[in-house]
Design a protein around this motif. Sequence first.
Motif, PDB file in Angstrom:
ATOM      1  N   UNK A 150       0.845  -1.200   0.000  1.00 32.97           N
ATOM      2  CA  UNK A 150       0.000   0.000   0.000  1.00 32.97           C
ATOM      3  C   UNK A 150       0.880   1.249   0.000  1.00 32.97           C
ATOM      4  N   UNK A 151       0.387   2.304  -0.634  1.00 32.34           N
ATOM      5  CA  UNK A 151       1.103   3.587  -0.654  1.00 32.34           C
ATOM      6  C   UNK A 151       0.804   4.332   0.654  1.00 32.34           C
ATOM      7  N   UNK A 152       1.483   5.444   0.912  1.00 28.15           N
ATOM      8  CA  UNK A 152       1.160   6.225   2.115  1.00 28.15           C
ATOM      9  C   UNK A 152      -0.311   6.652   2.167  1.00 28.15           C
ATOM     10  N   UNK A 153      -0.964   6.793   1.007  1.00 26.00           N
ATOM     11  CA  UNK A 153      -2.392   7.157   0.982  1.00 26.00           C
ATOM     12  C   UNK A 153      -3.291   5.923   0.962  1.00 26.00           C
ATOM     13  N   UNK A 183      -0.648   5.289 -11.977  1.00 21.73           N
ATOM     14  CA  UNK A 183       0.699   5.841 -12.180  1.00 21.73           C
ATOM     15  C   UNK A 183       1.619   4.642 -12.373  1.00 21.73           C
ATOM     16  N   UNK A 196       5.548   2.884 -13.589  1.00 24.18           N
ATOM     17  CA  UNK A 196       6.990   3.042 -13.793  1.00 24.18           C
ATOM     18  C   UNK A 196       7.477   1.784 -14.493  1.00 24.18           C
ATOM     19  N   UNK A 245      11.165  -0.062 -15.916  1.00 25.73           N
ATOM     20  CA  UNK A 245      12.601  -0.142 -16.193  1.00 25.73           C
ATOM     21  C   UNK A 245      12.744  -1.303 -17.171  1.00 25.73           C
ATOM     22  N   UNK A 278       9.644  -1.783   0.227  1.00 22.31           N
ATOM     23  CA  UNK A 278       9.257  -1.696  -1.180  1.00 22.31           C
ATOM     24  C   UNK A 278       9.358  -0.242  -1.635  1.00 22.31           C
ATOM     25  N   UNK A 279       8.991  -0.007  -2.868  1.00 26.13           N
ATOM     26  CA  UNK A 279       8.959   1.352  -3.420  1.00 26.13           C
ATOM     27  C   UNK A 279       8.088   2.293  -2.579  1.00 26.13           C
ATOM     28  N   UNK A 280       6.967   1.772  -2.038  1.00 31.39           N
ATOM     29  CA  UNK A 280       6.056   2.670  -1.317  1.00 31.39           C
ATOM     30  C   UNK A 280       6.622   3.104   0.034  1.00 31.39           C
ATOM     31  N   UNK A 297       7.728   6.568  -0.736  1.00 29.12           N
ATOM     32  CA  UNK A 297       6.787   7.513  -1.370  1.00 29.12           C
ATOM     33  C   UNK A 297       6.305   8.519  -0.330  1.00 29.12           C
ATOM     34  N   UNK A 298       5.996   9.726  -0.820  1.00 33.66           N
ATOM     35  CA  UNK A 298       5.463  10.775   0.048  1.00 33.66           C
ATOM     36  C   UNK A 298       3.947  10.729   0.051  1.00 33.66           C
ATOM     37  N   UNK A 299       3.360  11.244   1.114  1.00 33.76           N
ATOM     38  CA  UNK A 299       1.916  11.483   1.104  1.00 33.76           C
ATOM     39  C   UNK A 299       1.663  12.757   0.303  1.00 33.76           C
ATOM     40  N   UNK A 300       0.485  12.893  -0.318  1.00 30.26           N
ATOM     41  CA  UNK A 300       0.202  14.152  -1.017  1.00 30.26           C
ATOM     42  C   UNK A 300       0.385  15.325  -0.045  1.00 30.26           C
ATOM     43  N   UNK A 303       4.798  13.509  -4.207  1.00 33.04           N
ATOM     44  CA  UNK A 303       4.185  12.204  -3.923  1.00 33.04           C
ATOM     45  C   UNK A 303       3.963  11.388  -5.198  1.00 33.04           C
ATOM     46  N   UNK A 304       3.801  12.053  -6.333  1.00 34.63           N
ATOM     47  CA  UNK A 304       3.537  11.304  -7.569  1.00 34.63           C
ATOM     48  C   UNK A 304       4.815  10.914  -8.326  1.00 34.63           C
ATOM     49  N   UNK A 348       6.904   8.566  -8.588  1.00 36.12           N
ATOM     50  CA  UNK A 348       7.135   7.159  -8.223  1.00 36.12           C
ATOM     51  C   UNK A 348       8.485   6.644  -8.692  1.00 36.12           C
ATOM     52  N   UNK A 349       8.959   7.180  -9.822  1.00 34.44           N
ATOM     53  CA  UNK A 349      10.257   6.727 -10.354  1.00 34.44           C
ATOM     54  C   UNK A 349      11.362   6.948  -9.322  1.00 34.44           C
ATOM     55  N   UNK A 380      11.116   4.413  -6.573  1.00 32.97           N
ATOM     56  CA  UNK A 380      11.629   3.116  -7.043  1.00 32.97           C
ATOM     57  C   UNK A 380      13.158   3.089  -7.009  1.00 32.97           C
ATOM     58  N   UNK A 381      13.762   4.202  -7.433  1.00 32.53           N
ATOM     59  CA  UNK A 381      15.226   4.263  -7.457  1.00 32.53           C
ATOM     60  C   UNK A 381      15.804   4.227  -6.044  1.00 32.53           C
ATOM     61  N   UNK A 414      15.978   0.808  -4.490  1.00 29.86           N
ATOM     62  CA  UNK A 414      17.022  -0.082  -5.033  1.00 29.86           C
ATOM     63  C   UNK A 414      18.339   0.024  -4.279  1.00 29.86           C
TER      64      UNK A 414
END
Lengths: 243, 137
Positions: free
Chosen positions: A173-176, A202, A204, A206, B28-30, B33-36, B117-118, B120-121, B124-125, B128
């Motif tokens: 899940x994302x922060x939202x 959204x 991505x 690679x 994971x990637x999330x 991630x930032x919150x809006x 927040x959007x 995502x790339x 993801x980086x 890694x």
Amino acid sequence: MLNSINTADSLIREYEKYDAAGYPLATTSISPGLFEAKKEGFPTFDEEERKPKLIWRHASHVSPEAEVGSISILVESFLDTSAKPQESPFDALEERFRDREKIRQIKKIKQKINAIIDETNIRFSRRLAARLHFLYDAVLEDPDEDPVPIESLVNFIRFLQDTPNLKYPEVVLTPSNEISAQWRTEPNRHFAVVFQMTGETRFVIFTPNSKDSKKTDRLSGITSVDTLMELVEPHGVLDWAVQ
Amino acid sequence: MKGKSLPDPDHIARYCKPKTLREDGRPSRTSFMLKPGEPYLSVNWLEYFGDIERNEQLDCIRRHISLSLASTAKFAVLNVGETLNQVQANSGASHVSILHEPTTKDPSHSGIHGYRHEDDLIADLIAEVVLEIYPAR
């Protein structure tokens, strides 16, 4: 996993004891003096003195079966003011209502997850349902969490149904609290998607560069759930994301 | 308030909630991630507490961090220079920086600035280049 599901279910059962207005249906023990007082209405809070005022005003929306419990919640909140003098006791009450809303949303989501097993053509439906139960239980158990958008889950399931050959993804899940699914087999074979509540995604990617496979192309974008596969397919995503 | 840039050889720890962890328990990637509306990604500067063992640095963070730590959550440790290089070289986001953002309660608090927040790339980086993972509690 089983324990986690049981914890969430027992929390949901606990909240089912509350009526539609947010007051407990089960009566709570309360002293005789307060029991008399509740007939007059709610206590108010003296902001200057930082303590409850023993002035009672009428509260017409309280249902008879909920009266005792509602008074008990308020009294609990008042007693708590010594520990947090800067907060109104009504903050605690408001927080409890927010929690109830979150529980209600997650209950809906859990019904949706169970439907994944029974009503979809997703091959890994049981494994996915177990994973989703785990993730939403984690949200339920965190008091700082935001509401949970059921639309994100609906869009994700729709995508999986429309793309039946996909491998089981890494789901988080994302922060939202939106669903993020990822199919990755190598650092340069990476496809990740956030299913937004708006119906957009959204993504991505690679992927190896088509001219020089030692180089990696990195792309990101936004598109609707319906057009996602059409848009990403030319970038070779199906080479590693499908069975 | 934006503080000073953290030195490249130093390390940061990111608190990763259970809902952002992969099935194998890795961030994971999330997790990145930032919150809006969030202005930067909150992290903690490990070397702020001195040249001590990693576990001791993390204990200091556990004592100061203003979050309730979930039993199954993790701390992801990253190197400052490697994180910046990874993001700048592979996303073109040259404005990303890692700055010290101390608070009264949490003196090692810092932030990864320069993405939204959007983006995502970038998340993801960052995912890694996680070097080490530790239990949050």
